[in-house]
Motif scaffolding. Structure first.
Motif, PDB file in Angstrom:
ATOM      1  N   VAL A   1      35.690  49.823  50.632  1.00 13.66           N
ATOM      2  CA  VAL A   1      36.077  51.215  50.842  1.00 13.66           C
ATOM      3  C   VAL A   1      36.503  51.809  49.507  1.00 13.66           C
ATOM      4  CG1 VAL A   1      36.750  50.819  53.238  1.00 13.66           C
ATOM      5  CG2 VAL A   1      38.459  50.571  51.427  1.00 13.66           C
ATOM      6  N   VAL A   2      36.597  53.135  49.462  1.00 13.69           N
ATOM      7  CA  VAL A   2      36.905  53.816  48.207  1.00 13.69           C
ATOM      8  C   VAL A   2      38.215  54.573  48.330  1.00 13.69           C
ATOM      9  CG1 VAL A   2      34.460  53.996  47.643  1.00 13.69           C
ATOM     10  CG2 VAL A   2      35.590  55.896  48.798  1.00 13.69           C
ATOM     11  N   ARG A   3      38.705  55.023  47.192  1.00 17.75           N
ATOM     12  CA  ARG A   3      39.965  55.756  47.121  1.00 17.75           C
ATOM     13  C   ARG A   3      39.688  57.224  46.806  1.00 17.75           C
ATOM     14  NH1 ARG A   3      44.291  52.167  45.626  1.00 17.75           N
ATOM     15  NH2 ARG A   3      45.544  54.020  45.159  1.00 17.75           N
ATOM     16  N   PRO A   4      40.586  58.120  47.210  1.00 20.83           N
ATOM     17  CA  PRO A   4      40.374  59.539  46.896  1.00 20.83           C
ATOM     18  C   PRO A   4      40.721  59.896  45.458  1.00 20.83           C
ATOM     19  CG  PRO A   4      42.403  59.268  48.136  1.00 20.83           C
ATOM     20  CD  PRO A   4      41.755  57.914  48.091  1.00 20.83           C
ATOM     21  N   ASP A   5      41.515  59.039  44.798  1.00 21.82           N
ATOM     22  CA  ASP A   5      42.068  59.424  43.503  1.00 21.82           C
ATOM     23  C   ASP A   5      41.761  58.466  42.362  1.00 21.82           C
ATOM     24  OD1 ASP A   5      43.519  57.440  44.729  1.00 21.82           O
ATOM     25  OD2 ASP A   5      45.484  58.195  44.101  1.00 21.82           O
ATOM     26  N   ARG A   6      41.205  57.283  42.659  1.00 20.78           N
ATOM     27  CA  ARG A   6      40.980  56.300  41.595  1.00 20.78           C
ATOM     28  C   ARG A   6      39.650  55.589  41.789  1.00 20.78           C
ATOM     29  NH1 ARG A   6      45.665  52.220  40.393  1.00 20.78           N
ATOM     30  NH2 ARG A   6      44.318  51.962  38.560  1.00 20.78           N
ATOM     31  N   GLU A   7      39.009  55.268  40.671  1.00 21.22           N
ATOM     32  CA  GLU A   7      37.791  54.474  40.719  1.00 21.22           C
ATOM     33  C   GLU A   7      38.141  53.012  40.974  1.00 21.22           C
ATOM     34  OE1 GLU A   7      36.187  55.008  36.808  1.00 21.22           O
ATOM     35  OE2 GLU A   7      37.531  53.540  35.902  1.00 21.22           O
ATOM     36  N   ARG A   8      37.184  52.272  41.515  1.00 18.46           N
ATOM     37  CA  ARG A   8      37.340  50.829  41.680  1.00 18.46           C
ATOM     38  C   ARG A   8      36.150  50.143  41.026  1.00 18.46           C
ATOM     39  NH1 ARG A   8      35.667  46.961  46.009  1.00 18.46           N
ATOM     40  NH2 ARG A   8      36.876  45.066  45.628  1.00 18.46           N
ATOM     41  N   VAL A   9      36.416  49.040  40.311  1.00 14.79           N
ATOM     42  CA  VAL A   9      35.358  48.278  39.652  1.00 14.79           C
ATOM     43  C   VAL A   9      35.545  46.805  40.001  1.00 14.79           C
ATOM     44  CG1 VAL A   9      34.176  47.784  37.481  1.00 14.79           C
ATOM     45  CG2 VAL A   9      35.432  49.940  37.744  1.00 14.79           C
ATOM     46  N   SER A  10      34.463  46.146  40.371  1.00 16.45           N
ATOM     47  CA  SER A  10      34.524  44.722  40.693  1.00 16.45           C
ATOM     48  C   SER A  10      33.255  44.042  40.201  1.00 16.45           C
ATOM     49  CB  SER A  10      34.692  44.505  42.205  1.00 16.45           C
ATOM     50  OG  SER A  10      33.537  44.944  42.905  1.00 16.45           O
ATOM     51  N   ALA A  11      33.287  42.715  40.167  1.00 17.04           N
ATOM     52  CA  ALA A  11      32.120  41.933  39.744  1.00 17.04           C
ATOM     53  C   ALA A  11      32.021  40.698  40.627  1.00 17.04           C
ATOM     54  CB  ALA A  11      32.237  41.531  38.278  1.00 17.04           C
ATOM     55  N   ALA A  12      30.901  40.562  41.324  1.00 15.17           N
ATOM     56  CA  ALA A  12      30.677  39.428  42.221  1.00 15.17           C
ATOM     57  C   ALA A  12      29.598  38.530  41.632  1.00 15.17           C
ATOM     58  CB  ALA A  12      30.251  39.921  43.602  1.00 15.17           C
ATOM     59  N   VAL A  13      29.912  37.238  41.507  1.00 16.65           N
ATOM     60  CA  VAL A  13      28.941  36.262  41.021  1.00 16.65           C
ATOM     61  C   VAL A  13      28.463  35.440  42.213  1.00 16.65           C
ATOM     62  CG1 VAL A  13      28.542  34.269  39.533  1.00 16.65           C
ATOM     63  CG2 VAL A  13      29.950  36.159  38.719  1.00 16.65           C
ATOM     64  N   PHE A  14      27.143  35.434  42.422  1.00 16.89           N
ATOM     65  CA  PHE A  14      26.531  34.739  43.551  1.00 16.89           C
ATOM     66  C   PHE A  14      25.925  33.424  43.080  1.00 16.89           C
ATOM     67  CE2 PHE A  14      26.009  39.350  44.200  1.00 16.89           C
ATOM     68  CZ  PHE A  14      26.763  39.513  45.357  1.00 16.89           C
ATOM     69  N   HIS A  15      26.216  32.347  43.806  1.00 17.35           N
ATOM     70  CA  HIS A  15      25.660  31.029  43.498  1.00 17.35           C
ATOM     71  C   HIS A  15      24.688  30.659  44.609  1.00 17.35           C
ATOM     72  CE1 HIS A  15      29.408  31.287  41.214  1.00 17.35           C
ATOM     73  NE2 HIS A  15      28.782  30.548  40.329  1.00 17.35           N
ATOM     74  N   ARG A  16      23.423  30.435  44.215  1.00 17.21           N
ATOM     75  CA  ARG A  16      22.342  30.262  45.181  1.00 17.21           C
ATOM     76  C   ARG A  16      21.596  28.959  44.926  1.00 17.21           C
ATOM     77  NH1 ARG A  16      21.362  36.418  44.215  1.00 17.21           N
ATOM     78  NH2 ARG A  16      22.298  37.332  46.079  1.00 17.21           N
ATOM     79  N   PRO A  17      20.792  28.518  45.902  1.00 18.03           N
ATOM     80  CA  PRO A  17      20.033  27.278  45.717  1.00 18.03           C
ATOM     81  C   PRO A  17      18.880  27.465  44.738  1.00 18.03           C
ATOM     82  CG  PRO A  17      20.183  27.904  48.047  1.00 18.03           C
ATOM     83  CD  PRO A  17      20.618  29.076  47.242  1.00 18.03           C
ATOM     84  N   CYS A  18      18.293  26.345  44.325  1.00 18.96           N
ATOM     85  CA  CYS A  18      17.113  26.414  43.471  1.00 18.96           C
ATOM     86  C   CYS A  18      15.937  26.953  44.285  1.00 18.96           C
ATOM     87  CB  CYS A  18      16.794  25.048  42.876  1.00 18.96           C
ATOM     88  SG  CYS A  18      16.797  23.690  44.042  1.00 18.96           S
ATOM     89  N   GLN A  19      14.920  27.452  43.590  1.00 19.51           N
ATOM     90  CA  GLN A  19      13.865  28.217  44.247  1.00 19.51           C
ATOM     91  C   GLN A  19      13.042  27.396  45.233  1.00 19.51           C
ATOM     92  OE1 GLN A  19      10.807  29.701  41.725  1.00 19.51           O
ATOM     93  NE2 GLN A  19      10.581  27.822  40.545  1.00 19.51           N
ATOM     94  N   ASP A  20      12.973  26.075  45.062  1.00 23.82           N
ATOM     95  CA  ASP A  20      12.178  25.271  45.984  1.00 23.82           C
ATOM     96  C   ASP A  20      13.022  24.644  47.092  1.00 23.82           C
ATOM     97  OD1 ASP A  20      13.541  23.510  44.394  1.00 23.82           O
ATOM     98  OD2 ASP A  20      11.805  22.273  43.863  1.00 23.82           O
ATOM     99  N   ALA A  21      14.281  25.066  47.203  1.00 24.02           N
ATOM    100  CA  ALA A  21      15.156  24.517  48.235  1.00 24.02           C
ATOM    101  C   ALA A  21      14.759  25.039  49.609  1.00 24.02           C
ATOM    102  CB  ALA A  21      16.613  24.875  47.950  1.00 24.02           C
ATOM    103  N   VAL A  22      15.048  24.239  50.622  1.00 25.66           N
ATOM    104  CA  VAL A  22      14.900  24.666  52.010  1.00 25.66           C
ATOM    105  C   VAL A  22      16.262  25.134  52.500  1.00 25.66           C
ATOM    106  CG1 VAL A  22      14.396  23.927  54.368  1.00 25.66           C
ATOM    107  CG2 VAL A  22      12.976  23.122  52.468  1.00 25.66           C
ATOM    108  N   VAL A  23      16.317  26.343  53.027  1.00 27.88           N
ATOM    109  CA  VAL A  23      17.556  26.862  53.601  1.00 27.88           C
ATOM    110  C   VAL A  23      17.569  26.463  55.071  1.00 27.88           C
ATOM    111  CG1 VAL A  23      18.925  28.914  54.106  1.00 27.88           C
ATOM    112  CG2 VAL A  23      17.613  28.775  51.972  1.00 27.88           C
ATOM    113  N   GLY A  24      18.365  25.467  55.379  1.00 22.00           N
ATOM    114  CA  GLY A  24      18.464  24.952  56.739  1.00 22.00           C
ATOM    115  C   GLY A  24      19.648  24.013  56.828  1.00 22.00           C
ATOM    116  N   PRO A  25      20.036  23.603  58.031  1.00 24.37           N
ATOM    117  CA  PRO A  25      21.163  22.675  58.179  1.00 24.37           C
ATOM    118  C   PRO A  25      20.920  21.370  57.426  1.00 24.37           C
ATOM    119  CG  PRO A  25      20.573  23.652  60.298  1.00 24.37           C
ATOM    120  CD  PRO A  25      19.490  24.033  59.338  1.00 24.37           C
ATOM    121  N   LEU A  26      21.971  20.839  56.801  1.00 24.06           N
ATOM    122  CA  LEU A  26      21.855  19.549  56.127  1.00 24.06           C
ATOM    123  C   LEU A  26      21.459  18.487  57.146  1.00 24.06           C
ATOM    124  CD1 LEU A  26      25.038  19.597  53.838  1.00 24.06           C
ATOM    125  CD2 LEU A  26      22.671  20.082  53.178  1.00 24.06           C
TER     126      LEU A  26
END
Length: 367
Positions: free
Chosen positions: A293-318
């Motif tokens: 959500v945002v504020r009426p009087d101030r800016e907000r800045v954030s940075a999210a770093v995403f950690h993902r599997p390698c490109q040949d990984a299968v996304v499924g239950p271990l």
């Protein structure tokens, strides 16, 4: 290629520039940004200690004398909340200070300078927007700047700003440090899940990593707009850094209400379980819906770093958690990582719809 390419996001107005005009009392907020349901749900304050997200101490995880107890806290946080604050993570104050400074300075650059790093067609990297897939959908009150960080050979350096001059070095250092933190967390999550050491880490080999830097301008009618639509993250783990001291993150707390997450201790990360980790844990860990959500009087800045599997990984239950290995039924469809990401980026953000669409409907006799 370490990160799946999207079908691209439709071009929309720059919100930072739009805010400079629309915050004049004589101007109207464009209709595409007005959300009738922006404040429809009850919001509870994270200042209430009974509702605050858990805190995990990485130094205690690494200490043999306290590791078992802290690992149990980590597992409980991932199972019940899907979010936790991480303290004593070992990332130095100067690395965090420099990353904060350069992210904030980038968004202060003139618009024409920032446009030199605009997203390319059919890509998510660069300065602009994401998840805009139709000319009718409601828009978020924010601009973003996304970069692939790891593996290093997949960085598009043409999109890495030359100004501020220290940006490339500070973000590179920040990338290395957050990758180290994520690796530690994955190791202790393996322990909590009771799976073979390396079961998670081998799927996150080379630790593909991207950063989304978010700029939320103030809006005089903040209650009518949303900074970032409700969604879950298509990642294994997300590490969020508050760049300035303006909070705005809200999560779906147990019970379904929105919880306003207060400003974390200085330098602490807010960590959340992503869709991929929920799937790999076969639902033991929770990828929780959240929004900004945002504020009426101030800016907000954030940075999210995403950690993902390698490109040949299968996304499924271990495998160790299902069938003969774990005695439970698979609760999610398995698919290749690139296909998983293509599906995620081809639709607008819409709560848990992407994740829930991958759940396998089990008969009551099999649950």
């Amino acid at each position: 290629m370490a990160h799946a390419r999207s079908t691209g996001s439709l071009p929309v107005a720059n919100v930072q520039a739009l805010a400079e005009t629309c915050n004049d009392p004589d101007q109207q907020i464009p209709e595409r940004y007005i959300r009738a349901d922006a404040n429809a749900d009850e919001v509870i304050s994270g200042d209430d200690c009974t509702a605050a997200i858990p805190t995990v101490d990485l130094s205690k995880l690494l200490d043999p004398l306290s590791s078992d107890e802290e690992t149990a806290k980590l597992g409980s946080a991932c199972q019940k909340w899907g979010f936790f604050q991480l303290i004593n993570h070992g990332v130095s104050d100067d690395v965090i200070r420099d990353a904060r400074k350069d992210v904030a300075e980038f968004f202060r650059l003139p618009l024409e300078t920032k446009k030199a790093y605009s997203q390319l067609p059919n890509g998510i990297e660069g300065y602009g927007q994401a998840f805009v897939v139709s000319h009718e959908q409601k828009l978020d009150w924010a601009d973003m700047f996304y970069l692939v960080l790891r593996p290093g050979e997949f960085r598009n350096m043409a999109l890495w700003p030359a100004h501020p001059p220290s940006f490339r070095n500070s973000i590179d250092r920040y990338s290395s440090e957050t990758a180290r933190v994520a690796r530690c967390l994955f190791e202790f999550m393996e322990k909590d899940m009771g799976v073979r050491p390396g079961s998670l880490l081998e799927r996150f080999q080379d630790q593909p990593q991207g950063i989304r830097m978010n700029y939320y301008p103030p809006c005089r009618e903040a209650g009518k707009v949303v900074g970032l639509s409700p969604h879950t993250d298509a990642a294994g783990l997300t590490l969020l850094l508050q760049v300035n001291d303006v909070p705005g993150l809200q999560i779906r707390a147990p019970g379904g209400r929105w919880l306003a997450v207060g400003a974390p201790p200085d330098g602490a990360f807010v960590v959340n379980v992503g869709d991929i980790l929920e799937i790999m844990s076969n639902g033991k860990y929770r990828s929780v819906e959240h929004r900004a959500v945002v504020r009426p009087d101030r800016e907000r800045v954030s940075a999210a770093v995403f950690h993902r599997p390698c490109q040949d990984a299968v996304v499924g239950p271990l495998p160790e958690l299902v069938g003969e290995g774990g005695g439970d039924n698979a609760r999610y469809t398995s698919m290749g990582y690139l296909e998983f990401m293509k599906r995620y980026y081809s639709a607008k953000l819409d709560g848990r719809n992407h994740l829930d669409g991958l759940r396998i409907k089990l008969s009551s006799s099999k649950v």
